[in-house]
Motif scaffolding. Structure first.
Motif, PDB file in Angstrom:
ATOM      1  N   ARG A  27       0.834  -1.221   0.000  1.00  0.00           N
ATOM      2  CA  ARG A  27       0.000   0.000   0.000  1.00  0.00           C
ATOM      3  C   ARG A  27       0.856   1.253   0.000  1.00  0.00           C
ATOM      4  N   ILE A  28       1.892   1.277   0.824  1.00  0.00           N
ATOM      5  CA  ILE A  28       2.747   2.458   0.904  1.00  0.00           C
ATOM      6  C   ILE A  28       3.569   2.615  -0.368  1.00  0.00           C
ATOM      7  N   THR A  29       4.146   1.504  -0.861  1.00  0.00           N
ATOM      8  CA  THR A  29       5.016   1.585  -2.037  1.00  0.00           C
ATOM      9  C   THR A  29       4.254   2.031  -3.267  1.00  0.00           C
ATOM     10  N   SER A  31       1.378   3.547  -3.470  1.00  0.00           N
ATOM     11  CA  SER A  31       0.652   4.813  -3.373  1.00  0.00           C
ATOM     12  C   SER A  31       1.526   5.967  -3.861  1.00  0.00           C
ATOM     13  N   LEU A  32       2.827   5.691  -4.079  1.00  0.00           N
ATOM     14  CA  LEU A  32       3.740   6.694  -4.609  1.00  0.00           C
ATOM     15  C   LEU A  32       3.576   6.830  -6.116  1.00  0.00           C
ATOM     16  N   SER A  33       4.063   7.905  -6.658  1.00  0.00           N
ATOM     17  CA  SER A  33       4.017   8.130  -8.098  1.00  0.00           C
ATOM     18  C   SER A  33       5.318   7.658  -8.733  1.00  0.00           C
ATOM     19  N   SER A  93      10.496   6.009  -7.287  1.00  0.00           N
ATOM     20  CA  SER A  93       9.392   6.964  -7.191  1.00  0.00           C
ATOM     21  C   SER A  93       9.873   8.400  -7.366  1.00  0.00           C
ATOM     22  N   ARG A 120       9.106  10.238  -0.607  1.00  0.00           N
ATOM     23  CA  ARG A 120       8.933   8.911  -0.015  1.00  0.00           C
ATOM     24  C   ARG A 120       9.497   8.829   1.400  1.00  0.00           C
ATOM     25  N   GLY A 169       6.961   7.269   3.941  1.00  0.00           N
ATOM     26  CA  GLY A 169       6.759   5.865   3.625  1.00  0.00           C
ATOM     27  C   GLY A 169       7.959   5.016   4.008  1.00  0.00           C
TER      28      GLY A 169
END
Length: 273
Positions: free
Chosen positions: A176-178, A180-182, A203, A207, A210
Motif C-alpha cells: 500500500r505504501i510503495t 501509493s507513490l508516483s 518513485s 517517499r 513511507g
C-alpha cells in the motif's frame, strides 16, 4: 509517453520516462546478469534449484501428513515452514526464469505489486514461525512434563495462524505504501524481483514518510521474532547445563543445534536481501 533507450551492460533496454502526469505501467527487472551467453546456463541452474526446493519442501509436507508418528507440534511447524519456504520462492522464481528466457525482464505494474505482496507475506510468516518454533523447543526442553498440556492443538493452530495474519498485514502495509507513490521516471528495477527498496527508490514523489514507516514495521517484525528466539534459547541452554546425564546432555545439545540452524540461516538470507 516517451520511450528512451538506456544502455545497461550488454543490453539496450527501453526505459519508460513519462511526461506530464502520466505514470509507468510496467517495470524492467535487471536480473542477475546482463550477459547473453549466461542466460541459458543460469536458467538451467535456477530450474534445478527450484525443482530441488519443490521436491524437498513438498516431500516434507507429504511425509508429515502421511506418517501419524510425525503428527507432533515440532513436525507441524516444520511442515508449515516448508510450505512457507516453497511459497516465497514460488513468488520470485517464475519471474526470474521468464527473464532468463525473454532477456528483457519486463514485469507489469500489477504483477510487480502481487510479487511484492506474496514475497513479503511469506517472508514475514516465516520470521514469526521461527519464533513459534523456538517457543515450542522451549516448552519441550524446559517443561517436558507439561509439554502435551502446553502445546495443545488449539495452541499450535494459534501459533500457525498468528504468523499468517502478521504476514498478510505486513505485506499489505508494504504494498500500500510503495504503490501509493508516483512512478514517473526510469522504470528499471536494479534487482531480480520487485523488492520494496528497489521499487520505492524509483518513485518521483516524496517517499520519506513511507520509508520511515516501512523501516519501523520491518524492524519491529525482525527484532520481536529475534527477541522471542533469543529468550527461548537462553532458557533452553540454562536447562541443558543443568542436565547431569551425559547422554541426555548430548541429545539435548544436538537437538538444539539443529533447531538453531533454521533461524540463523534465515536471518543471514534476510540480511542479504
Amino acid at each position: 509517453m516517451k520511450v528512451a533507450k538506456e544502455i545497461i551492460g550488454y543490453y539496450i533496454i527501453p526505459v519508460t520516462r513519462v511526461e506530464n502526469t502520466k505514470e509507468v505501467t510496467q517495470f524492467i527487472l535487471l536480473g542477475l546478469s546482463s550477459t547473453k551467453r549466461l542466460q541459458v546456463p543460469l536458467f538451467i541452474v535456477f530450474v534445478l534449484i527450484y525443482l530441488v526446493d519443490l521436491v524437498g519442501n513438498m516431500g516434507i509436507i507429504l511425509l508429515v501428513l502421511l506418517d501419524s508418528q510425525l503428527h507432533t507440534p515440532m513436525y507441524f511447524f516444520l511442515s508449515n515452514l516448508s510450505l512457507v519456504d516453497f511459497g516465497y520462492s514460488t513468488a520470485v522464481m517464475p519471474t526470474v526464469l521468464a527473464g532468463f528466457l525473454k532477456g528483457d525482464g519486463v514485469i507489469s505494474y500489477n504483477a510487480c505489486a502481487a510479487q511484492m505482496f506474496f514475497f513479503a507475506a511469506f517472508a514475514t510468516r516465516e520470521n514469526f514461525l521461527l519464533a513459534a518454533m523456538a517457543y515450542d523447543h522451549y516448552a519441550a526442553v524446559c517443561t517436558p512434563l507439561h509439554y502435551t498440556a502446553t502445546m495443545t492443538t488449539s495452541v499450535c493452530a494459534g501459533l500457525s495462524t498468528g504468523p499468517s495474519v502478521c504476514g498478510f498485514l505486513n505485506a499489505s502495509i508494504h504494498v500500500r505504501i510503495t504503490f501509493s507513490l508516483s512512478f514517473c521516471r526510469a522504470n528499471v528495477v536494479h534487482h531480480f524481483f520487485c523488492d520494496v527498496p528497489a521499487v520505492m527508490v524509483l518513485s518521483c514523489s516524496d517517499r520519506y514518510v513511507g520509508e520511515m514507516v516501512l523501516v519501523y514495521v520491518a524492524s519491529f517484525n525482525i527484532f520481536f521474532a529475534l527477541l522471542v528466539i533469543l529468550i527461548s534459547y537462553i532458557f533452553i541452554f540454562i536447562t541443558i547445563l543443568k542436565v547431569h546425564s551425559s547422554a541426555g546432555y548430548q541429545k539435548a545439545l544436538s537437538t538444539c543445534a539443529s533447531h538453531l540452524t533454521a533461524p540463523l540461516f534465515f536471518s543471514k538470507v534476510y540480511r542479504l536481501e
